[in-house]
Enzyme design. Structure first.
Site, short mmCIF file in Angstrom:
data_model
loop_
_atom_site.label_atom_id
_atom_site.label_comp_id
_atom_site.label_asym_id
_atom_site.label_seq_id
_atom_site.Cartn_x
_atom_site.Cartn_y
_atom_site.Cartn_z
N GLU A 78 -44.40 5.95 101.60
CA GLU A 78 -44.21 5.83 103.04
C GLU A 78 -43.20 6.92 103.42
O GLU A 78 -42.91 7.78 102.60
CB GLU A 78 -43.68 4.43 103.41
CG GLU A 78 -44.63 3.32 102.97
CD GLU A 78 -44.12 1.93 103.34
OE1 GLU A 78 -43.40 1.81 104.35
OE2 GLU A 78 -44.43 0.98 102.62
N LYS A 124 -46.20 10.46 107.07
CA LYS A 124 -46.31 10.26 105.62
C LYS A 124 -46.98 11.44 104.95
O LYS A 124 -47.56 11.30 103.88
CB LYS A 124 -47.11 8.99 105.33
CG LYS A 124 -46.51 7.71 105.92
CD LYS A 124 -47.43 6.53 105.68
CE LYS A 124 -47.01 5.34 106.51
NZ LYS A 124 -47.96 4.23 106.42
N ARG A 137 -52.75 -7.45 104.77
CA ARG A 137 -51.62 -6.93 103.99
C ARG A 137 -50.54 -8.01 103.93
O ARG A 137 -50.36 -8.77 104.88
CB ARG A 137 -51.00 -5.68 104.65
CG ARG A 137 -51.99 -4.75 105.33
CD ARG A 137 -52.79 -3.91 104.37
NE ARG A 137 -51.98 -3.07 103.53
CZ ARG A 137 -51.51 -1.88 103.87
NH1 ARG A 137 -51.76 -1.38 105.06
NH2 ARG A 137 -50.80 -1.17 103.03
#
Length: 282
Positions: free
Chosen positions: A3, A62, A272
């Site tokens: 990330e 990212k 997630r």
DNA sequence: ATTAATGTTCAGAA
DNA sequence: TTTCTGAACATTAA
């Protein structure tokens, strides 16, 4: 897992080796023909980039961006398991691409940077970086102060009714935050991940802004998070240290470090995992 | 043998 | 139009 903090660490790790040097050769590693997505083709990319000088190495959300004097840029998306390395890959068989840099002062000396990717979901492009940046929201740590003020966080939240945790993962709203840091940021900001983004108050938006800056900068200082599978490494193939500072991520059923009364909950949002404290976060 | 894992992107449905 | 779901990419470890 890279990330924003992990990608920032990669960029810092390869910057000195690349900046100001010219690219002697772009080399495919044995497994470059498998999965890794290249655009344009390797041959076209190598031809266009050869001999160009690297003018800057920077992070956009990212992605690692390597600017060339020709105004082309390499844009590297590590996705799940990609790494930028200047030494010692975790193994040889998952090396994908090598940038051989011409020596600086000592002309004989060649230094290389490698892209290593175990799963091969990564993407390497040679393109105009602005084209990709246009598809992203403001960088979570952007230097563009105008876009990162508290009032802008509130405005960004107003744009969607999805749960704030899900909204934080939307790169078109704010770019750079992923699944791990979304949980950590919301815990520090004391905001429930379930709260609709449009119902985030001004005071909460202020805390969201502050928590984002603090968590991401702190994680960068620790060179990112290396989770249990150990995939993420810095450019020297060393582990990050921020996993030791996680307050909720991957701590399901453990005691909340803040209130010391409630246990960390794990729920699933947008397929997630989300970790949070029901007592601390409202 | 099945499941889940840090990311992105797309198609299709509700 | 917005939001959600699932799938796809490929690999590995539990």
């Amino acid at each position: 897992m890279p990330e924003l903090p992990e990608v920032e660490t990669m960029v810092r790790g390869i910057r000195d080796v690349m900046t100001g040097r010219s690219l002697r050769e772009l080399r495919p590693c044995p497994c470059v023909c498998r999965p890794l997505t290249l655009s344009p083709s390797f041959d076209e990319m190598a031809r266009r980039a050869k001999g160009q000088t690297v003018t800057a190495v920077r992070r956009v959300a990212k992605r690692v961006v390597i600017d060339l004097s020709s105004r082309d840029s390499f844009v590297i998306e590590p996705r799940m398991t990609g790494l930028m390395l200047i030494a010692d890959p975790p193994d040889r068989e998952h090396l994908r691409l090598e940038w051989c840099m011409a020596g600086g002062r000592r002309a004989r000396q060649t230094k290389s940077v490698w892209f290593w990717d175990r799963r091969g979901l990564g993407v390497v492009r040679l393109c105009d970086p602005d084209e990709l940046a246009r598809r992203l929201g403001s960088d979570a740590l952007g230097k563009d102060a105008l876009l990162m003020m508290e009032s802008d966080w509130h405005e960004v939240c107003q744009r969607t009714a999805r749960p704030i945790k899900v909204a934080l993962l939307d790169q078109k709203l704010v770019a750079g935050i992923g699944n791990l840091y979304a949980s950590e940021i919301l815990h520090e900001a004391r905001i429930s991940p379930l709260r609709p983004a449009s119902k985030v108050t001004r005071e909460q938006a202020r805390r969201l802004h502050a928590a984002t800056q603090h968590v991401l900068l702190d994680a960068i200082e620790h060179e990112g998070s290396t989770l249990g599978d150990g995939t993420y490494r810095n450019a020297l193939n060393q582990s990050g240290g921020y996993q030791n500072a996680h307050r909720v991520y991957d701590r399901e059923a453990e005691t909340c470090l803040t209130c010391e009364r409630s246990r960390v909950a794990r729920i699933v949002q947008a397929q997630r995992s989300t970790f949070f404290c029901r007592r601390c976060q409202r």
